[in-house]
Scaffold this active site. Structure first.
Site, PDB file in Angstrom:
ATOM      1  N   ASP A 107       0.849  -1.199   0.000  1.00 22.72           N
ATOM      2  CA  ASP A 107       0.000   0.000   0.000  1.00 22.72           C
ATOM      3  C   ASP A 107       0.884   1.248   0.000  1.00 22.72           C
ATOM      4  O   ASP A 107       0.865   2.039   0.920  1.00 22.72           O
ATOM      5  CB  ASP A 107      -0.906  -0.068   1.229  1.00 22.72           C
ATOM      6  N   ARG A 108       1.633   1.418  -1.088  1.00 15.26           N
ATOM      7  CA  ARG A 108       2.620   2.493  -1.150  1.00 15.26           C
ATOM      8  C   ARG A 108       1.995   3.840  -1.532  1.00 15.26           C
ATOM      9  O   ARG A 108       2.612   4.870  -1.389  1.00 15.26           O
ATOM     10  CB  ARG A 108       3.712   2.058  -2.139  1.00 15.26           C
ATOM     11  N   LYS A 109       0.784   3.789  -2.047  1.00 15.95           N
ATOM     12  CA  LYS A 109       0.093   5.014  -2.503  1.00 15.95           C
ATOM     13  C   LYS A 109       1.022   5.897  -3.336  1.00 15.95           C
ATOM     14  O   LYS A 109       1.287   7.054  -3.018  1.00 15.95           O
ATOM     15  CB  LYS A 109      -0.512   5.790  -1.332  1.00 15.95           C
ATOM     16  N   PHE A 110       1.517   5.328  -4.422  1.00 16.58           N
ATOM     17  CA  PHE A 110       2.354   6.077  -5.366  1.00 16.58           C
ATOM     18  C   PHE A 110       1.557   7.271  -5.895  1.00 16.58           C
ATOM     19  O   PHE A 110       0.333   7.186  -6.046  1.00 16.58           O
ATOM     20  CB  PHE A 110       2.752   5.176  -6.543  1.00 16.58           C
ATOM     21  N   THR A 168      -1.082   0.294  -4.472  1.00 14.64           N
ATOM     22  CA  THR A 168      -2.032   1.411  -4.572  1.00 14.64           C
ATOM     23  C   THR A 168      -1.357   2.617  -5.229  1.00 14.64           C
ATOM     24  O   THR A 168      -0.155   2.830  -5.088  1.00 14.64           O
ATOM     25  CB  THR A 168      -2.507   1.871  -3.183  1.00 14.64           C
TER      26      THR A 168
END
Ligand code: S5P
Length: 266
Positions: free
Chosen positions: A91-94, A119
């Protein structure tokens, strides 16, 4: 039960092999639970996976919050996750431009080499999806992107017009596995499902058997209601990893989500 029977139209419509893989695992375990494994030590993570592996279908990680992270320990952890038949979701939320996101999938954590899903926010434009997909291709793997269409936290800036754009661009892109929706608000989720259609996944954090406000602006809704409103996977963190008996808790969330799916397709 066969996945086609449990999932109905979602099984028929899902084009992505990763979505099919998830639905198969979820059916085998009778669980639509993704564990948000937000523990800060490798030992804590190993304990957790051993306790709850049979009752969860995917494992969501925040690789950069582990205090004693090493590449060796992480590779063992991923091996254990595979043995437990779990999809691994970082869930790195790039959010950066395409080429930088591609590079951020490499680097010290080398996310591209072990993640099945990641993500991303679409704030920088659609090329981020191509950048992330290119990074999996760089190491001969494939993966899926979950775009943040909604968030569970109060006061977030993902307003309906933004959500609509994310959904419009995301549904048209084969590299997009699905969307993150707000599990704490079934009505918002129903609207999201109508906009998304039947082909892509919607995974939802902000879910807890204790409905209400959480820490620092987190909000929680009921797991079964989230599935009935169109969620394909409930992302549960503290409801499981902070429970006095994580295994029993994971089983309770698995049952709540599975019953939701069976009711939805009745
Ligand atoms: O909108 C969001 C999106 C995500 S991915 N809200 C969230 O809470 N998440 C993630 O879900 C968050 O990063 C955390 O890992 C998990 C929720 O954890 P819990 O302890 O509140 O269940």
């Amino acid at each position: 039960m066969e996945p086609s029977e449990a999932w109905g139209v979602r099984w028929e419509m899902a084009a992505s092999p990763m979505a099919k893989r998830y639905m198969k695992v979820a059916t085998a375990k009778q669980s639509l639970v993704c564990l948000a494994a937000d523990r800060h030590t490798m030992a804590g993570l190993f304990d957790l996976i051993e306790a709850v592996g049979p009752h969860v279908a995917a494992l969501k990680t925040h690789v950069d919050l582990v205090d004693d992270w090493t590449p060796e320990a992480w590779s063992r952890f991923c091996k254990v996750a595979h043995e437990a038949n779990l999809l691994i979701f970082e869930d790195r939320k790039f959010a950066d431009i395409g080429k930088i996101s591609r590079s951020q999938m490499a680097g010290i954590y080398d996310i591209r080499s072990w993640s099945d899903l990641v993500t991303a926010h679409l704030i920088s434009g659609p090329d981020i999806v191509d950048g992330l997909q290119a990074s999996w291709t760089d190491v001969g793997r494939s993966g899926g992107v979950l775009l943040l269409a909604q968030m569970s936290s109060r006061g977030n800036l993902l307003h309906p017009a933004y959500t609509a754009e994310v959904v419009g661009k995301g549904t048209a892109h084969p590299g997009v596995f699905g969307f993150i929706g707000n599990g704490s608000r079934p009505k918002e989720l129903q609207e999201l499902r109508i906009a998304v259609g039947e082909e892509k996944m919607i995974w939802t954090p902000g879910v807890n058997l204790a409905v209400g406000d959480g820490e620092m602006g987190q909000r929680y809704g009921d797991p079964t209601e989230a599935v009935l409103a169109g969620s394909d996977c409930i992302i549960v963190g503290s409801g499981i990893h902070k429970a006095s008996d994580p295994r029993a808790s994971a089983k309770a969330y698995a049952d709540a989500s599975w019953n939701g799916l069976l009711q939805r397709n009745r």
